[in-house]
Design a protein around this motif. Structure first.
Motif, PDB file in Angstrom:
ATOM      1  N   ARG A   1       0.840  -1.208   0.000  1.00 14.30           N
ATOM      2  CA  ARG A   1       0.000   0.000   0.000  1.00 14.30           C
ATOM      3  C   ARG A   1       0.874   1.258   0.000  1.00 14.30           C
ATOM      4  O   ARG A   1       0.664   2.182  -0.770  1.00 14.30           O
ATOM      5  CB  ARG A   1      -0.917  -0.031   1.226  1.00 14.30           C
ATOM      6  CG  ARG A   1      -1.551   1.287   1.569  1.00 14.30           C
ATOM      7  CD  ARG A   1      -2.720   1.120   2.501  1.00 14.30           C
ATOM      8  NE  ARG A   1      -3.851   0.538   1.796  1.00 14.30           N
ATOM      9  CZ  ARG A   1      -4.978   0.122   2.380  1.00 14.30           C
ATOM     10  NH1 ARG A   1      -5.105   0.226   3.683  1.00 14.30           N
ATOM     11  NH2 ARG A   1      -5.955  -0.368   1.670  1.00 14.30           N
TER      12      ARG A   1
ATOM     13  N   CYS B   1       1.547   4.363  -2.874  1.00 12.64           N
ATOM     14  CA  CYS B   1       1.301   5.788  -2.594  1.00 12.64           C
ATOM     15  C   CYS B   1       2.515   6.667  -2.910  1.00 12.64           C
ATOM     16  O   CYS B   1       2.422   7.894  -2.819  1.00 12.64           O
ATOM     17  CB  CYS B   1       0.901   5.996  -1.135  1.00 12.64           C
ATOM     18  SG  CYS B   1      -0.703   5.295  -0.751  1.00 12.64           S
TER      19      CYS B   1
ATOM     20  N   CYS C   1      -4.328   8.752  -3.316  1.00 16.56           N
ATOM     21  CA  CYS C   1      -3.905   8.384  -1.956  1.00 16.56           C
ATOM     22  C   CYS C   1      -4.544   9.387  -1.011  1.00 16.56           C
ATOM     23  O   CYS C   1      -4.400  10.603  -1.187  1.00 16.56           O
ATOM     24  CB  CYS C   1      -2.374   8.438  -1.861  1.00 16.56           C
ATOM     25  SG  CYS C   1      -1.764   8.352  -0.167  1.00 16.56           S
TER      26      CYS C   1
ATOM     27  N   GLU D   1      -6.295   4.057  -1.782  1.00 14.23           N
ATOM     28  CA  GLU D   1      -5.267   3.725  -0.790  1.00 14.23           C
ATOM     29  C   GLU D   1      -5.364   4.769   0.324  1.00 14.23           C
ATOM     30  O   GLU D   1      -5.133   5.957   0.091  1.00 14.23           O
ATOM     31  CB  GLU D   1      -3.868   3.777  -1.419  1.00 14.23           C
ATOM     32  CG  GLU D   1      -3.648   2.779  -2.548  1.00 14.23           C
ATOM     33  CD  GLU D   1      -3.541   1.326  -2.077  1.00 14.23           C
ATOM     34  OE1 GLU D   1      -3.871   1.026  -0.921  1.00 14.23           O
ATOM     35  OE2 GLU D   1      -3.118   0.489  -2.887  1.00 14.23           O
TER      36      GLU D   1
END
Ligand code: 48F
Length: 250
Positions: A18, A22, A51, A118
């Protein structure tokens, strides 16, 4: 049989994935209140890599407390299509005002965003990257600020940054202070009708590649506040998503 080492490994590996996702995105949205959540949802639905960064553990910003802890929220008729997109129920109070449940609003926005975007929660934006406009943000764990430990931050890059940090307009304030290119005026006293119209009207690009949405707009331009009517926040989040989509596609 479950295994503690595997549990830890699964968490570490999936979170690092994750975090890596980002590092370079189309849009970084700072602040997961009603405007930031709405903007995140529509931008990701339009196909952009988003993000969303929230300094607290829980998302939702000022939604949960409704007005003075009364967990009901009012929106005006123009915001109903957005509630419909999220499948959120509401009741007609009179021709202009509709009432909904604060918990359902927060829960529904968060659910739809968490499925698409995200999200880095417990992460605080402390600075911006400025080259030809804003090109990213400087982040650290909120825990490092709370514990007052001296730890250097990391950097996340993006084509566009959105300030959705509410009344404090943190990202715009930092950018204004460091570039001296504009001023953050601070929000004015209560005038719900005017504030709701102006906050949507003035939603947009404040500095190259830096957009403001929600109460951050009121802070930047010295607009009045509006209290617990949330239509303007949702409409501002949708508008900023549309403006950014136009910019990134052109
Ligand atoms: O304050 P907030 O809900 O902003 P908003 O979307 O909505 C305003 C309404 O809640 C209400 C109102 C409406 O009529 O007046 O106040 O404009 O959410 C802002 C979020 O940004 C986070 C903060 O924790 C909150 O969840 N935030 C603030 N500073 C930072 C941040 C930061 N430096 N880094 C990351 N997140």
């Amino acid at each position: 049989m479950v295994d503690e080492t595997i549990i830890s490994k699964a968490i570490i590996e999936s979170y690092f994935e994750r975090l890596k996702n980002c590092l370079s995105v189309d849009v970084i949205i700072v602040g997961a209140g009603p405007s930031g959540l709405t903007a995140s949802y529509y931008l990701s639905n339009l196909g952009f890599k988003v993000c969303l960064i929230e300094k607290k553990l829980s998302l939702g910003g000022g939604i949960w407390g409704g007005g003075m802890f009364f967990n009901k929220i009012v929106v005006q008729s123009q915001a109903l299509p957005i509630l419909n997109d999220f499948g959120i129920d509401y009741e007609r109070y009179d021709r202009e005002h509709y009432v909904l449940d604060a918990i359902e609003l927060a829960g529904s926005l968060i659910r739809e965003v968490a499925k698409r975007v995200e999200v880095l929660n417990g992460v605080c934006v402390e600075d911006v990257v400025v080259r030809d406009g804003v090109e990213g943000v400087v982040v650290n764990w909120s825990a490092s600020f709370i514990s007052n430990l001296h730890v250097d931050p990391l950097v996340l890059r993006s084509k566009v940054v959105v300030d959705a940090t509410g009344h404090d307009a943190v990202v715009c304030r930092i950018t204004a202070k460091k570039t001296k290119a504009f001023e953050v005026m601070g929000e004015k006293s209560m005038h719900a009708d005017l504030a709701e119209r102006l906050v949507v009207e003035k939603t947009g690009e404040v500095y190259p590649n830096l957009y403001a949405t929600g109460m951050a707009v009121a802070s930047v331009y010295g607009l009045p506040r509006m209290g617990p009517i949330f239509g303007g926040m949702l409409l501002s989040g949708k508008k900023v998503a549309d403006l950014i989509a136009d910019k990134l596609r052109s």
